[in-house]
Motif scaffolding. Structure first.
Motif, PDB file in Angstrom:
ATOM      1  N   VAL A  17       0.833  -1.204   0.000  1.00 19.52           N
ATOM      2  CA  VAL A  17       0.000   0.000   0.000  1.00 19.52           C
ATOM      3  C   VAL A  17       0.872   1.261   0.000  1.00 19.52           C
ATOM      4  N   THR A  18       1.941   1.212   0.788  1.00 19.10           N
ATOM      5  CA  THR A  18       2.842   2.363   0.860  1.00 19.10           C
ATOM      6  C   THR A  18       3.467   2.662  -0.495  1.00 19.10           C
ATOM      7  N   LEU A  19       3.962   1.645  -1.179  1.00 19.37           N
ATOM      8  CA  LEU A  19       4.583   1.856  -2.482  1.00 19.37           C
ATOM      9  C   LEU A  19       3.558   2.347  -3.501  1.00 19.37           C
ATOM     10  N   TRP A  20       2.338   1.822  -3.425  1.00 15.41           N
ATOM     11  CA  TRP A  20       1.287   2.276  -4.339  1.00 15.41           C
ATOM     12  C   TRP A  20       0.966   3.742  -4.101  1.00 15.41           C
ATOM     13  N   LYS A  21       0.832   4.131  -2.825  1.00 12.97           N
ATOM     14  CA  LYS A  21       0.534   5.522  -2.506  1.00 12.97           C
ATOM     15  C   LYS A  21       1.691   6.439  -2.896  1.00 12.97           C
ATOM     16  N   ALA A  22       2.922   5.961  -2.720  1.00 10.42           N
ATOM     17  CA  ALA A  22       4.086   6.761  -3.096  1.00 10.42           C
ATOM     18  C   ALA A  22       4.100   7.008  -4.598  1.00 10.42           C
ATOM     19  N   ARG A  23       3.878   5.945  -5.382  1.00  8.38           N
ATOM     20  CA  ARG A  23       3.854   6.107  -6.846  1.00  8.38           C
ATOM     21  C   ARG A  23       2.737   7.043  -7.281  1.00  8.38           C
ATOM     22  N   ALA A  24       1.569   6.937  -6.639  1.00  5.27           N
ATOM     23  CA  ALA A  24       0.443   7.802  -6.984  1.00  5.27           C
ATOM     24  C   ALA A  24       0.757   9.266  -6.657  1.00  5.27           C
ATOM     25  N   HIS A  25       1.391   9.487  -5.514  1.00  8.89           N
ATOM     26  CA  HIS A  25       1.764  10.848  -5.115  1.00  8.89           C
ATOM     27  C   HIS A  25       2.740  11.445  -6.117  1.00  8.89           C
ATOM     28  N   GLU A  26       3.725  10.657  -6.515  1.00  7.19           N
ATOM     29  CA  GLU A  26       4.715  11.123  -7.480  1.00  7.19           C
ATOM     30  C   GLU A  26       4.077  11.421  -8.833  1.00  7.19           C
ATOM     31  N   ALA A  27       3.190  10.550  -9.278  1.00  6.56           N
ATOM     32  CA  ALA A  27       2.529  10.741 -10.568  1.00  6.56           C
ATOM     33  C   ALA A  27       1.701  12.022 -10.571  1.00  6.56           C
ATOM     34  N   HIS A  28       1.006  12.265  -9.465  1.00  9.51           N
ATOM     35  CA  HIS A  28       0.193  13.479  -9.363  1.00  9.51           C
ATOM     36  C   HIS A  28       1.085  14.722  -9.380  1.00  9.51           C
ATOM     37  N   ALA A  29       2.201  14.679  -8.659  1.00  2.25           N
ATOM     38  CA  ALA A  29       3.103  15.831  -8.613  1.00  2.25           C
ATOM     39  C   ALA A  29       3.668  16.146  -9.988  1.00  2.25           C
ATOM     40  N   GLU A  30       4.062  15.125 -10.718  1.00  2.00           N
ATOM     41  CA  GLU A  30       4.665  15.349 -12.028  1.00  2.00           C
ATOM     42  C   GLU A  30       3.628  15.777 -13.060  1.00  2.00           C
ATOM     43  N   ALA A  31       2.390  15.324 -12.903  1.00  2.00           N
ATOM     44  CA  ALA A  31       1.326  15.745 -13.816  1.00  2.00           C
ATOM     45  C   ALA A  31       0.914  17.186 -13.557  1.00  2.00           C
ATOM     46  N   SER A  32       0.867  17.583 -12.278  1.00  2.00           N
ATOM     47  CA  SER A  32       0.437  18.941 -11.933  1.00  2.00           C
ATOM     48  C   SER A  32       1.543  19.970 -12.125  1.00  2.00           C
ATOM     49  N   HIS A  33       2.811  19.521 -12.077  1.00  2.00           N
ATOM     50  CA  HIS A  33       3.946  20.433 -12.245  1.00  2.00           C
ATOM     51  C   HIS A  33       4.951  19.815 -13.221  1.00  2.00           C
ATOM     52  N   PRO A  34       4.609  19.779 -14.494  1.00  2.00           N
ATOM     53  CA  PRO A  34       5.507  19.201 -15.501  1.00  2.00           C
ATOM     54  C   PRO A  34       6.694  20.128 -15.765  1.00  2.00           C
ATOM     55  N   PRO A  35       7.662  19.686 -16.566  1.00  2.00           N
ATOM     56  CA  PRO A  35       8.786  20.565 -16.909  1.00  2.00           C
ATOM     57  C   PRO A  35       8.298  21.868 -17.533  1.00  2.00           C
ATOM     58  N   GLU A  36       8.903  22.973 -17.107  1.00  2.00           N
ATOM     59  CA  GLU A  36       8.553  24.281 -17.659  1.00  2.00           C
ATOM     60  C   GLU A  36       9.330  24.575 -18.940  1.00  2.00           C
ATOM     61  N   GLY A  37      10.466  23.910 -19.100  1.00  2.00           N
ATOM     62  CA  GLY A  37      11.334  24.218 -20.229  1.00  2.00           C
ATOM     63  C   GLY A  37      11.623  23.006 -21.074  1.00  2.00           C
ATOM     64  N   ARG A  38      12.871  22.833 -21.424  1.00  2.00           N
ATOM     65  CA  ARG A  38      13.292  21.750 -22.298  1.00  2.00           C
ATOM     66  C   ARG A  38      14.197  20.779 -21.539  1.00  2.00           C
ATOM     67  N   ILE A  39      14.239  19.561 -22.016  1.00  2.00           N
ATOM     68  CA  ILE A  39      15.114  18.542 -21.438  1.00  2.00           C
ATOM     69  C   ILE A  39      16.327  18.375 -22.347  1.00  2.00           C
ATOM     70  N   LEU A  40      17.506  18.721 -21.812  1.00  2.00           N
ATOM     71  CA  LEU A  40      18.752  18.539 -22.537  1.00  2.00           C
ATOM     72  C   LEU A  40      19.333  17.173 -22.193  1.00  2.00           C
ATOM     73  N   THR A  41      20.155  16.653 -23.079  1.00  2.00           N
ATOM     74  CA  THR A  41      20.936  15.453 -22.786  1.00  2.00           C
ATOM     75  C   THR A  41      22.400  15.848 -22.776  1.00  2.00           C
ATOM     76  N   VAL A  42      23.011  15.772 -21.592  1.00  2.00           N
ATOM     77  CA  VAL A  42      24.403  16.177 -21.412  1.00  2.00           C
ATOM     78  C   VAL A  42      25.186  14.963 -20.949  1.00  2.00           C
ATOM     79  N   ASP A  43      26.024  14.426 -21.843  1.00  2.00           N
ATOM     80  CA  ASP A  43      26.785  13.212 -21.538  1.00  2.00           C
ATOM     81  C   ASP A  43      25.893  12.101 -20.995  1.00  2.00           C
TER      82      ASP A  43
END
Length: 322
Positions: A17-43
């Motif tokens: 249950v803890t791992l499920w709730k943790a994943r859900a919390h993370e998913a919600h955070a990333e959906a509500s606050h996605p990247p504002e800019g661009r994702i670079l690949t550096v090395d």
């Protein structure tokens, strides 16, 4: 035997249950606050960068580096937009925070972070930017200036730690950075600590001032509570004293404009412990004391921070357009 099996089953269920709730919390955070800019690949590492302002040859490049537990949104709330009329502003998520990928499993040193962000800046065309670091980000900026002086033109430090200190690591960071207890406790924090708890802690970080009413919603408390972020943040904080102790003897090598801005009421990074000695250790460094200001001058004394950036740019010979 039967009781032991029941207890074991309950532990397994609770863990699931803890791992499920943790994943859900993370998913919600990333959906509500996605990247504002661009994702670079550096090395091979993903680095989140927000670029704001004019793309003109006469607009100086300015890199902003956030502190512990932060992300790009700490700067995009108010400071970066205010600067973007005259500077090409580049705001990075430090490795393992926000939407930037971890470098390694040990937290990444300030030298490693400076190297990665320096290369990311050059990838964006900023060969010798002015670099501003707030709090922990100031230590990263100092490492950048010490180890890669050819890759920046000026340094602005805001509430930055720079000297070895005596205070012990807090119980929270001792726990979350512990090699065994940390991985056990951190999923519990992610699963069961509400974003509102983090938002409430902002009052202590801003004290004696207060954050803007919309700051917590903008910065995304849930991003801070993700498991990887909590672990990275804890390891970086736990390692910082040793890293600054190693860096401090090399400050005399910094030969570029340095502006330091520090509040006299800062109880997180003490002015007398850090900013005052640093002014004596770097030739030509200038310290601006902000009377009665706490740890977040870039929000509550923004005009003074912008003035320090302008001074660093002028001293570095960067062209300015009013």
């Amino acid at each position: 035997m039967k009781l032991a099996l029941i207890v074991l089953a309950l532990i397994v269920i609770f863990a699931g249950v803890t791992l499920w709730k943790a994943r859900a919390h993370e998913a919600h955070a990333e959906a509500s606050h996605p990247p504002e800019g661009r994702i670079l690949t550096v090395d091979g590492h993903r680095v989140h960068a927000v670029v704001m302002g004019p793309d003109r040859a006469d607009a100086p490049d300015l890199v902003l580096i956030h502190g512990l537990s932060g992300n790009t949104r700490d700067f995009t709330h108010s400071l970066a937009p205010a600067l973007a009329t005259r500077y090409r502003v580049i705001v990075f998520d430090r490795p393992g925070l926000g939407h930037s990928e971890r470098i390694d499993r040990t937290g990444a040193t300030i030298v490693q972070q400076a190297d990665l962000l320096s290369r990311a800046a050059r990838q964006l065309g900023a060969q010798r930017p002015i670099v501003l670091g707030h709090s922990y980000g100031g230590a990263v900026a100092l490492a950048w200036a010490v180890h890669q002086p050819e890759n920046l033109s000026g340094l602005v430090l805001v509430s930055a730690p720079s000297q070895p200190w005596q205070r012990d690591l807090s119980w929270y960071y001792r726990l979350t950075s512990h090699p065994i207890l940390g991985p056990i406790v951190i999923p519990l924090i992610t699963a069961y600590v509400r974003d509102s708890r983090v938002s409430a802690m902002l009052d202590a970080i801003f004290a004696p001032q207060a954050p803007d009413p919309d700051y917590a919603a903008h910065v995304g408390a849930g991003l801070t509570l993700r498991r990887e972020t909590l672990r990275t943040n804890a390891l970086q904080r736990a390692n910082l004293l040793a890293e600054i102790t190693a860096l401090q003897p090399h400050y005399h090598r910094i030969d570029l404009p340095v502006e330091s801005v520090h509040g006299t009421a800062d109880t997180t990074v003490g002015l007398d412990i850090h900013a005052v000695p640093l002014e004596q250790q770097i030739d030509g460094a200038r310290l601006t004391r902000l009377d009665g200001i706490g740890h977040m001058p870039h929000h509550v004394a923004r005009s003074e921070v912008i003035a320090a950036i302008d001074r660093a740019a002028a001293r570095a010979g960067a062209g300015q357009q009013e």
